[in-house]
Write a protein that holds these residues in place. Structure first.
Motif, PDB file in Angstrom:
ATOM      1  N   VAL A 148      54.714  38.811  30.834  1.00  0.00           N
ATOM      2  CA  VAL A 148      54.117  39.369  29.613  1.00  0.00           C
ATOM      3  C   VAL A 148      52.621  39.067  29.570  1.00  0.00           C
ATOM      4  CG1 VAL A 148      54.064  39.198  27.091  1.00  0.00           C
ATOM      5  CG2 VAL A 148      56.256  39.310  28.291  1.00  0.00           C
ATOM      6  N   GLU A 149      52.253  37.828  29.920  1.00  0.00           N
ATOM      7  CA  GLU A 149      50.838  37.456  29.910  1.00  0.00           C
ATOM      8  C   GLU A 149      50.052  38.270  30.939  1.00  0.00           C
ATOM      9  OE1 GLU A 149      50.790  33.278  30.542  1.00  0.00           O
ATOM     10  OE2 GLU A 149      51.250  32.789  28.442  1.00  0.00           O
ATOM     11  N   LEU A 170      46.353  45.061  30.465  1.00  0.00           N
ATOM     12  CA  LEU A 170      46.055  45.992  29.376  1.00  0.00           C
ATOM     13  C   LEU A 170      44.689  45.710  28.768  1.00  0.00           C
ATOM     14  CD1 LEU A 170      49.541  46.142  27.612  1.00  0.00           C
ATOM     15  CD2 LEU A 170      48.448  47.961  28.932  1.00  0.00           C
ATOM     16  N   LYS A 171      44.348  44.417  28.657  1.00  0.00           N
ATOM     17  CA  LYS A 171      43.034  44.057  28.109  1.00  0.00           C
ATOM     18  C   LYS A 171      41.919  44.544  29.029  1.00  0.00           C
ATOM     19  CE  LYS A 171      40.297  40.185  26.365  1.00  0.00           C
ATOM     20  NZ  LYS A 171      39.067  40.649  27.038  1.00  0.00           N
ATOM     21  N   ASN A 187      41.626  48.203  28.628  1.00  0.00           N
ATOM     22  CA  ASN A 187      40.999  48.499  27.336  1.00  0.00           C
ATOM     23  C   ASN A 187      39.494  48.258  27.387  1.00  0.00           C
ATOM     24  OD1 ASN A 187      41.320  49.102  24.392  1.00  0.00           O
ATOM     25  ND2 ASN A 187      40.506  47.015  24.203  1.00  0.00           N
ATOM     26  N   GLU A 233      50.826  41.274  32.011  1.00  0.00           N
ATOM     27  CA  GLU A 233      50.732  42.630  31.478  1.00  0.00           C
ATOM     28  C   GLU A 233      49.651  42.717  30.404  1.00  0.00           C
ATOM     29  OE1 GLU A 233      53.604  46.088  29.498  1.00  0.00           O
ATOM     30  OE2 GLU A 233      54.361  44.052  29.795  1.00  0.00           O
ATOM     31  N   ASN A 234      49.579  41.679  29.561  1.00  0.00           N
ATOM     32  CA  ASN A 234      48.545  41.654  28.521  1.00  0.00           C
ATOM     33  C   ASN A 234      47.148  41.611  29.127  1.00  0.00           C
ATOM     34  OD1 ASN A 234      50.319  41.778  26.376  1.00  0.00           O
ATOM     35  ND2 ASN A 234      50.439  39.560  26.100  1.00  0.00           N
ATOM     36  N   ARG A 235      46.991  40.816  30.194  1.00  0.00           N
ATOM     37  CA  ARG A 235      45.683  40.739  30.856  1.00  0.00           C
ATOM     38  C   ARG A 235      45.298  42.097  31.448  1.00  0.00           C
ATOM     39  NH1 ARG A 235      47.581  35.513  32.361  1.00  0.00           N
ATOM     40  NH2 ARG A 235      48.469  36.346  34.291  1.00  0.00           N
TER      41      ARG A 235
END
Length: 212
Positions: A175-176, A182-183, A186, A178-180
């Motif tokens: 999850v972390e 996506l960030k 973005n 994936e968040n990185r």
């Protein structure tokens, strides 16, 4: 109207004694169960480490669902044994002390228990070519530290020798990550958007000031 017959004192006493006897039997059963289990092998995952040592990071592709079930089954079966029984199983579980420091490793445990952990370090096997589990014993409690799917503590060139893989990723890790990702995506889009707005402003300025 028939008058309801009340139970006599003997019947009431018998009922009370029966309830108390049931409580006693339940208490006795608990004691029997506790006695049965108090000498059996207990497992603790308090010091389980699959991150700090490359050799034991569970990144092997052989760590799959069937293997994991095998691992759980071994914990289940060993937990039925006393320490003495485990020590006398001989070659079945391959339970014996291991020289952690002599092999060039060190348990990732608090410093104040490190020496004791190394002195009481043991292993047990998970079956032929299925790996080993390393940890240390305190009385009948086995503290798991490493799970060696590839036999890296005792690498054998006949079976490919030492094998290293990227560390296993937990659900939180995924999850972390994936968040990185996506960030980062973005941030890239924001930068592109900023540049496009700047181009638009420059174009509008050029139209409003044709002589510039």
């Amino acid at each position: 109207m028939t008058k309801k017959k009340l139970p006599n004192r003997d019947a009431i006493a018998k009922r009370i004694v029966g309830k108390e006897q049931n409580k006693f039997n339940k208490a006795s059963n608990r004691e029997v169960i506790q006695k049965f289990h108090e000498d059996r092998i207990l497992f603790s995952f308090w010091h389980l480490d699959y991150r700090s040592e490359e050799a034991f990071n569970l990144g092997s592709p052989k760590v799959d669902v069937p293997w994991f079930l095998l691992f759980i089954d071994h914990l289940k079966e060993i937990s039925k044994l006393t320490r003495k029984q485990l020590e006398t199983t001989g070659r079945h579980y391959k339970f014996h002390p291991i020289p952690v420091e002599e092999k060039g490793y060190k348990f990732n445990v608090p410093v104040d228990i490190l020496d004791e952990a190394h002195e009481s370090a043991f292993q047990f096997g998970l079956g032929k070519s299925k790996g080993r589990v390393y940890g240390f014993m305190v009385d009948n409690e086995f503290y798991l530290v490493w799970i060696d799917r590839e036999h890296n503590l005792y690498p054998d060139d006949n079976y490919g020798g030492y094998k290293a893989y990227p560390p296993v990723m937990s659900y939180t890790d995924l999850v972390e990550e994936e968040n990185r990702a996506l960030k980062a995506k973005n941030d890239t889009l924001l930068q592109e958007n900023k540049e496009l707005f700047q181009m638009l402003e420059d174009a509008l300025d050029g139209q409003s000031n044709p002589s510039a």
